[in-house]
Design an enzyme around this catalytic site. Structure first.
Site, PDB file in Angstrom:
ATOM      1  N   THR A   1       0.817  -1.211   0.000  1.00 35.43           N
ATOM      2  CA  THR A   1       0.000   0.000   0.000  1.00 35.43           C
ATOM      3  C   THR A   1       0.852   1.262   0.000  1.00 35.43           C
ATOM      4  OG1 THR A   1      -1.521   1.270   1.396  1.00 35.43           O
ATOM      5  CG2 THR A   1      -0.078  -0.238   2.537  1.00 35.43           C
ATOM      6  N   ASP A   2       0.271   2.366  -0.491  1.00 39.24           N
ATOM      7  CA  ASP A   2       0.979   3.653  -0.419  1.00 39.24           C
ATOM      8  C   ASP A   2       1.044   4.183   1.014  1.00 39.24           C
ATOM      9  OD1 ASP A   2      -1.698   4.365  -0.086  1.00 39.24           O
ATOM     10  OD2 ASP A   2      -1.737   5.860  -1.687  1.00 39.24           O
ATOM     11  N   GLU A   3       0.251   3.600   1.922  1.00 33.45           N
ATOM     12  CA  GLU A   3       0.224   4.129   3.297  1.00 33.45           C
ATOM     13  C   GLU A   3       1.555   3.944   4.013  1.00 33.45           C
ATOM     14  OE1 GLU A   3      -3.223   3.382   5.626  1.00 33.45           O
ATOM     15  OE2 GLU A   3      -4.578   3.607   3.929  1.00 33.45           O
TER      16      GLU A   3
ATOM     17  N   TYR B   1      -2.015  -0.426  10.912  1.00 35.59           N
ATOM     18  CA  TYR B   1      -2.122  -1.095   9.610  1.00 35.59           C
ATOM     19  C   TYR B   1      -0.903  -0.791   8.745  1.00 35.59           C
ATOM     20  CZ  TYR B   1      -3.346  -1.607   4.667  1.00 35.59           C
ATOM     21  OH  TYR B   1      -3.314  -1.912   3.339  1.00 35.59           O
TER      22      TYR B   1
ATOM     23  N   LYS C   1       2.112  -3.240   7.295  1.00 34.43           N
ATOM     24  CA  LYS C   1       2.421  -3.433   5.868  1.00 34.43           C
ATOM     25  C   LYS C   1       3.867  -3.012   5.574  1.00 34.43           C
ATOM     26  CE  LYS C   1       0.067  -4.569   2.941  1.00 34.43           C
ATOM     27  NZ  LYS C   1      -0.319  -5.921   2.391  1.00 34.43           N
TER      28      LYS C   1
HETATM   29  P1  NAD Z   1      -9.634  -7.372   1.945  1.00 35.53           P
HETATM   30  O1  NAD Z   1      -9.687  -7.093   3.407  1.00 35.53           O
HETATM   31  O2  NAD Z   1     -10.815  -7.092   1.111  1.00 35.53           O
HETATM   32  O3  NAD Z   1      -9.235  -8.894   1.695  1.00 35.53           O
HETATM   33  C1  NAD Z   1      -8.251  -9.541   2.442  1.00 35.53           C
HETATM   34  C2  NAD Z   1      -8.383 -11.030   2.187  1.00 35.53           C
HETATM   35  O4  NAD Z   1      -7.353 -11.699   2.949  1.00 35.53           O
HETATM   36  C3  NAD Z   1      -9.713 -11.626   2.654  1.00 35.53           C
HETATM   37  O5  NAD Z   1     -10.216 -12.495   1.664  1.00 35.53           O
HETATM   38  C4  NAD Z   1      -9.364 -12.382   3.914  1.00 35.53           C
HETATM   39  O6  NAD Z   1     -10.204 -13.491   4.161  1.00 35.53           O
HETATM   40  C5  NAD Z   1      -7.932 -12.803   3.632  1.00 35.53           C
HETATM   41  N1  NAD Z   1      -7.162 -13.038   4.860  1.00 35.53           N
HETATM   42  C6  NAD Z   1      -7.071 -12.212   5.937  1.00 35.53           C
HETATM   43  N2  NAD Z   1      -6.300 -12.768   6.887  1.00 35.53           N
HETATM   44  C7  NAD Z   1      -5.874 -13.959   6.385  1.00 35.53           C
HETATM   45  C8  NAD Z   1      -5.030 -14.982   6.881  1.00 35.53           C
HETATM   46  N3  NAD Z   1      -4.477 -14.908   8.104  1.00 35.53           N
HETATM   47  N4  NAD Z   1      -4.782 -16.063   6.097  1.00 35.53           N
HETATM   48  C9  NAD Z   1      -5.339 -16.150   4.849  1.00 35.53           C
HETATM   49  N5  NAD Z   1      -6.167 -15.219   4.353  1.00 35.53           N
HETATM   50  C10 NAD Z   1      -6.426 -14.125   5.092  1.00 35.53           C
HETATM   51  O7  NAD Z   1      -8.365  -6.570   1.417  1.00 35.53           O
HETATM   52  P2  NAD Z   1      -8.143  -5.808   0.032  1.00 35.53           P
HETATM   53  O8  NAD Z   1      -8.662  -4.441   0.150  1.00 35.53           O
HETATM   54  O9  NAD Z   1      -8.577  -6.694  -1.059  1.00 35.53           O
HETATM   55  O10 NAD Z   1      -6.545  -5.714   0.038  1.00 35.53           O
HETATM   56  C11 NAD Z   1      -5.759  -6.788  -0.480  1.00 35.53           C
HETATM   57  C12 NAD Z   1      -4.295  -6.423  -0.335  1.00 35.53           C
HETATM   58  O11 NAD Z   1      -4.033  -5.209  -1.044  1.00 35.53           O
HETATM   59  C13 NAD Z   1      -3.865  -6.164   1.107  1.00 35.53           C
HETATM   60  O12 NAD Z   1      -2.572  -6.693   1.274  1.00 35.53           O
HETATM   61  C14 NAD Z   1      -3.869  -4.654   1.227  1.00 35.53           C
HETATM   62  O13 NAD Z   1      -2.913  -4.226   2.186  1.00 35.53           O
HETATM   63  C15 NAD Z   1      -3.454  -4.244  -0.171  1.00 35.53           C
HETATM   64  N6  NAD Z   1      -3.952  -2.942  -0.627  1.00 35.53           N
HETATM   65  C16 NAD Z   1      -5.269  -2.599  -0.527  1.00 35.53           C
HETATM   66  C17 NAD Z   1      -5.713  -1.380  -1.033  1.00 35.53           C
HETATM   67  C18 NAD Z   1      -7.163  -0.968  -0.994  1.00 35.53           C
HETATM   68  O14 NAD Z   1      -7.490   0.159  -1.358  1.00 35.53           O
HETATM   69  N7  NAD Z   1      -8.081  -1.831  -0.576  1.00 35.53           N
HETATM   70  C19 NAD Z   1      -4.793  -0.500  -1.617  1.00 35.53           C
HETATM   71  C20 NAD Z   1      -3.440  -0.879  -1.687  1.00 35.53           C
HETATM   72  C21 NAD Z   1      -3.035  -2.105  -1.205  1.00 35.53           C
HETATM   73  O1  DAU Z   2      -4.167   3.977   0.370  1.00 39.04           O
HETATM   74  C1  DAU Z   2      -4.363   2.601   0.291  1.00 39.04           C
HETATM   75  C2  DAU Z   2      -5.209   2.137   1.460  1.00 39.04           C
HETATM   76  O2  DAU Z   2      -6.521   2.629   1.226  1.00 39.04           O
HETATM   77  C3  DAU Z   2      -5.219   0.626   1.621  1.00 39.04           C
HETATM   78  O3  DAU Z   2      -3.928   0.178   1.933  1.00 39.04           O
HETATM   79  C4  DAU Z   2      -6.189   0.211   2.722  1.00 39.04           C
HETATM   80  O4  DAU Z   2      -6.259  -1.199   2.797  1.00 39.04           O
HETATM   81  C5  DAU Z   2      -7.556   0.761   2.394  1.00 39.04           C
HETATM   82  O5  DAU Z   2      -8.445   0.471   3.439  1.00 39.04           O
HETATM   83  C6  DAU Z   2      -7.484   2.279   2.189  1.00 39.04           C
HETATM   84  O6  DAU Z   2      -7.208   2.957   3.424  1.00 39.04           O
HETATM   85  P1  DAU Z   2      -7.978   4.304   3.837  1.00 39.04           P
HETATM   86  O7  DAU Z   2      -7.930   4.459   5.300  1.00 39.04           O
HETATM   87  O8  DAU Z   2      -7.542   5.446   3.004  1.00 39.04           O
HETATM   88  O9  DAU Z   2      -9.474   3.891   3.335  1.00 39.04           O
HETATM   89  P2  DAU Z   2     -10.907   4.080   3.985  1.00 39.04           P
HETATM   90  O10 DAU Z   2     -11.894   3.693   2.946  1.00 39.04           O
HETATM   91  O11 DAU Z   2     -11.022   3.447   5.326  1.00 39.04           O
HETATM   92  O12 DAU Z   2     -10.994   5.658   4.192  1.00 39.04           O
HETATM   93  C7  DAU Z   2     -10.837   6.559   3.102  1.00 39.04           C
HETATM   94  C8  DAU Z   2     -10.905   7.969   3.671  1.00 39.04           C
HETATM   95  O13 DAU Z   2     -12.242   8.216   4.126  1.00 39.04           O
HETATM   96  C9  DAU Z   2     -10.018   8.192   4.880  1.00 39.04           C
HETATM   97  O14 DAU Z   2      -9.502   9.510   4.839  1.00 39.04           O
HETATM   98  C10 DAU Z   2     -10.957   8.045   6.069  1.00 39.04           C
HETATM   99  C11 DAU Z   2     -12.278   8.534   5.533  1.00 39.04           C
HETATM  100  N1  DAU Z   2     -13.482   7.876   6.087  1.00 39.04           N
HETATM  101  C12 DAU Z   2     -13.528   6.519   6.078  1.00 39.04           C
HETATM  102  C13 DAU Z   2     -14.642   5.869   6.568  1.00 39.04           C
HETATM  103  C14 DAU Z   2     -14.690   4.352   6.596  1.00 39.04           C
HETATM  104  C15 DAU Z   2     -14.543   8.647   6.535  1.00 39.04           C
HETATM  105  O15 DAU Z   2     -14.504   9.893   6.511  1.00 39.04           O
HETATM  106  N2  DAU Z   2     -15.647   7.989   7.015  1.00 39.04           N
HETATM  107  C16 DAU Z   2     -15.742   6.630   7.061  1.00 39.04           C
HETATM  108  O16 DAU Z   2     -16.772   6.102   7.525  1.00 39.04           O
END
Ligand code: NAD
Ligand code: DAU
Length: 349
Positions: A130-132, A155, A159
């Site tokens: 992630t970019d975080e 988180y 990562k």
């Molecule tokens: P998600 O939470 O939707 O999915 C995570 C998956 O991992 C689920 O299917 C869950 O069952 C599985 N999992 C969790 N713990 C596990 C374990 N101990 N063993 C096996 N499986 C397990 O997550 P996502 O949003 O699809 O993100 C996927 C990956 O991409 C993550 O590594 C996250 O850090 C990264 N990522 C997410 C975003 C985003 O915006 N969602 C952005 C950048 C990177």
């Molecule tokens: O940048 C990549 C990341 O983006 C991933 O690595 C994470 O897995 C993914 O969850 C996401 O993280 P964020 O914290 O940015 O996403 P989230 O959707 O939780 O929140 C987006 C923005 O919205 C953040 O500034 C918090 C705000 N927010 C979020 C929720 C859930 C609100 O204002 N209200 C809300 O209820």
């Protein structure tokens, strides 16, 4: 012929990666390893689960014996590692769960790959991150691959830690690795605790739309299928030991995105303009809330020719349409742990 282990394939991004690889590469066998936590759902893969080159394995990446046996049994050629605890708010509530899965789970997988790949030629461990990990930006500038790590939530710290382990296995054991760091994804099958699907679901049910703080935090949004395509490109053509940033050059303040969503949904639900926006409720800010993320994806574009395919407004419309047509999916995935966690922790504020 390749055997590829994709972890976390039943989650949001993972299901799009599995779908792409199963359909685009019939010559590969895709193993989807997932623990099916609250965030993982096999309904996300119903359209591919009978494909001859797809196999699901239920299991936990932190279970060392199980993972070693799995590698021994199948002799994977490559790993695409997405399994993680992924929601920042949950990491603030329960940081150890994130350390267990994201740090320990990644270490177990790396070790299994190292033990299994005596000859690393042709093998690849692809770590999806992630970019975080780069921390928080002021109003100017972008994260590049050279930006120093500065994770600020449990988180992002977990990562960042997993990224460092991946690099360490490359430098110490010569494990063939590649890492990508992506911005916020949106699209179908995202669990409705993250900003966009949460807001869509709450608008449908005329529930309050909880905007943290003043809503002026900025995120850089990318269509999830564009992320899956980037993973495909990096998996096949990325240079070993390198990091690639993935992002949409698409920055939005949270409050602006929520207003846009409200207006799209007023139209689609036949409501008067402004009706959904009246649900916006400013709530207590997230602890340590990162101000701004913005990815510079020039390296990926120039080296590997990837670029985002979809304009944000079009992607948002498609996302809303998907959630409105998949209300049963939303009901199913939100009927358990989600309800308990979300209702108790946030709606009351
Ligand atoms: P998600 O939470 O939707 O999915 C995570 C998956 O991992 C689920 O299917 C869950 O069952 C599985 N999992 C969790 N713990 C596990 C374990 N101990 N063993 C096996 N499986 C397990 O997550 P996502 O949003 O699809 O993100 C996927 C990956 O991409 C993550 O590594 C996250 O850090 C990264 N990522 C997410 C975003 C985003 O915006 N969602 C952005 C950048 C990177
Ligand atoms: O940048 C990549 C990341 O983006 C991933 O690595 C994470 O897995 C993914 O969850 C996401 O993280 P964020 O914290 O940015 O996403 P989230 O959707 O939780 O929140 C987006 C923005 O919205 C953040 O500034 C918090 C705000 N927010 C979020 C929720 C859930 C609100 O204002 N209200 C809300 O209820």
């Amino acid at each position: 012929m390749k055997k590829i282990l994709i972890t976390g394939g039943a989650g949001f991004i993972g299901c799009h990666v599995v779908r792409l690889f199963v359909s685009k590469y019939p010559e590969y066998t895709i193993f989807n390893l997932d623990a099916l936590t609250y965030a993982g759902n096999l309904e996300n893969l119903r359209d591919v689960d009978e494909a001859p080159n797809y196999r699901f394995v239920k299991g936990d990446i932190t279970d060392e014996t199980f993972i070693y046996d799995l590698f021994e049994e199948h002799q994977f050629d490559a790993v695409i590692h997405l399994a993680a605890e992924s929601h920042v708010d949950r990491s603030i509530m329960d940081p150890l769960a994130f350390v267990r899965t994201n740090v320990m789970g990644t270490a177990v997988l790396l070790n299994a790959a190292r033990r299994s790949w005596e000859r690393p030629e042709g093998k690849l461990f692809y770590h999806v991150s992630t970019d975080e990990v780069y921390g928080s930006l002021g109003s100017e500038g972008f994260f590049t691959e050279e930006t120093s790590y500065d994770p600020r939530s449990p988180y992002s710290a977990s990562k960042a830690s997993s990224d460092h382990l991946v690099s360490a296995y490359h430098h110490t054991y010569n494990l063939p690795v590649v890492i990508s760091n992506c911005s916020n994804n949106y699209g179908s099958y995202q669990f409705p605790e993250k900003l966009l699907p949460l807001m869509i679901n709450n608008i449908v049910h005329s529930k309050p739309l909880p905007v943290y703080g003043k809503g002026d935090n900025v995120r850089d949004w990318l269509w999830v299928e564009d992320h899956a395509r980037a993973i495909d490109v990096i998996f096949h053509n990325g240079r070993l030991g390198e990091t690639y940033n993935i992002g949409g050059f698409n920055e939005w303040k949270n409050i602006d995105i929520v207003y846009l969503l409200c207006s799209i949904m007023d139209r689609k639900l036949g409501r008067a303009e402004g009706e959904s926006a009246r649900l916006i409720t400013f709530v207590k800010d997230r602890a340590g809330h990162d101000k701004r993320y913005a990815i510079d994806a020039t390296k990926l574009n120039q080296e590997l020719g990837w670029q985002p395919s979809l304009q944000f407004q079009e992607g948002l419309e498609k996302t809303v349409d998907w959630y409105l047509s998949n209300t049963t999916w939303v009901e199913n995935v939100t009927s358990g742990a989600y309800t308990h966690f979300y209702e108790q922790q946030y709606v009351q504020r």
